[in-house]
Design a protein around this motif. Sequence first.
Motif, short mmCIF file in Angstrom:
data_model
loop_
_atom_site.label_atom_id
_atom_site.label_comp_id
_atom_site.label_asym_id
_atom_site.label_seq_id
_atom_site.Cartn_x
_atom_site.Cartn_y
_atom_site.Cartn_z
N ALA A 296 0.85 -1.19 0.00
CA ALA A 296 0.00 0.00 0.00
C ALA A 296 0.88 1.24 0.00
O ALA A 296 1.70 1.42 0.90
CB ALA A 296 -0.92 0.00 1.21
N LEU A 297 0.75 2.07 -1.02
CA LEU A 297 1.48 3.33 -1.10
C LEU A 297 0.50 4.45 -0.81
O LEU A 297 -0.47 4.64 -1.56
CB LEU A 297 2.11 3.52 -2.48
N VAL A 298 0.70 5.17 0.28
CA VAL A 298 -0.22 6.22 0.70
C VAL A 298 0.51 7.56 0.66
O VAL A 298 1.48 7.76 1.38
CB VAL A 298 -0.78 5.96 2.11
N LEU A 299 0.03 8.46 -0.18
CA LEU A 299 0.60 9.80 -0.28
C LEU A 299 -0.35 10.76 0.42
O LEU A 299 -1.55 10.76 0.13
CB LEU A 299 0.78 10.23 -1.73
N GLU A 300 0.18 11.57 1.31
CA GLU A 300 -0.65 12.53 2.06
C GLU A 300 -0.39 13.94 1.57
O GLU A 300 0.75 14.35 1.35
CB GLU A 300 -0.38 12.43 3.54
N PHE A 301 -1.47 14.69 1.38
CA PHE A 301 -1.41 16.06 0.89
C PHE A 301 -2.04 16.96 1.95
O PHE A 301 -3.27 17.07 2.04
CB PHE A 301 -2.17 16.21 -0.43
N GLY A 302 -1.21 17.58 2.77
CA GLY A 302 -1.71 18.43 3.84
C GLY A 302 -0.56 19.20 4.44
O GLY A 302 0.55 19.21 3.92
N GLY A 303 -0.84 19.87 5.56
CA GLY A 303 0.20 20.64 6.22
C GLY A 303 0.24 22.05 5.71
O GLY A 303 -0.79 22.72 5.60
N LYS A 304 1.43 22.52 5.35
CA LYS A 304 1.57 23.92 4.94
C LYS A 304 0.81 24.17 3.64
O LYS A 304 0.63 23.27 2.82
CB LYS A 304 3.05 24.27 4.78
N GLY A 305 0.40 25.42 3.45
CA GLY A 305 -0.36 25.77 2.25
C GLY A 305 -1.85 25.60 2.47
O GLY A 305 -2.30 25.08 3.49
N GLY A 306 -2.63 26.02 1.49
CA GLY A 306 -4.08 25.93 1.60
C GLY A 306 -4.62 24.64 1.06
O GLY A 306 -3.95 23.89 0.33
N GLY A 307 -5.87 24.36 1.43
CA GLY A 307 -6.51 23.12 1.00
C GLY A 307 -6.63 23.00 -0.51
O GLY A 307 -6.52 21.90 -1.06
N GLU A 308 -6.85 24.13 -1.19
CA GLU A 308 -6.96 24.09 -2.64
C GLU A 308 -5.65 23.64 -3.28
O GLU A 308 -5.64 22.89 -4.26
CB GLU A 308 -7.38 25.46 -3.18
#
Length: 265
Positions: free
Chosen positions: A58-70
Amino acid sequence: MHKLISELTRLYLFDEQQQYVDGEGGAQPLSPGVLARHLSGEHTVAVPLVSEGGLTRALVLEFGGKGGGEAHWSALCTIANAVQHELDLPAPAVSISGTAFQLWLSLATPVPAAQARQFVQLLRATFLPASTDILAAAPPADVEQVALPPCLQPSGKWAAFIHPSMGAAFVDEPGLDMPPPPAAQLGFLEGLRSINPAQFAQALAKLQGHAGLADAAPAPVPMAAPPAASSATAPGLLLQDATLEDIVRWLHARNIEPTFRHRLP
């Protein structure tokens, strides 16, 4: 719930790796009962995606943290589209974790964790410009240990799989106030296919070529696992914005009744 557990196992788990981390950091068996309590919100557990032998599927990439949700959502769309259209891989799953977006790639056969990390790193470097790579600071634990959706997070928000066309609705708050219906979660997973060994090796070689590593030793092709029974192959996931009617039609086609995202006052 049993069917949902079966789909999660089919896509992301394997026998040598079915454990969870208890409150003291120890490994405990990830039984169907533990998973059922986890998915129902009774007791959330973290599941290591890498076995003691150093393998993962399972390769899980997370998109979060700094910056805005868009920006996070845009980066996820870029990677997900590249996975399908540039690397010719099956459509990934998309989830919201309560704090971030996540992209889930399923491998039919486990690969060494080091090879999986290289694949993810090359995927980021190839398709996300360095100036916009919001994943650069993501710690390895984000890929190697995760609470399987759907689950209740410490914040009180629910993590859940979502249809990709709905992602823009969660840019301000990537979580649910209410538990998602198990039938809807099942519907988002049961048509997905795993990346077979030949597909993974070919995609990794293509990424290595983009990075100027064409002279590196080719990725070994793992022995193929017996094909698992699954439902009919679903078309590629749509990542562009969709109308409410489009989303409701897609859900109804899979006998899923839409529900509200937030509690009513």
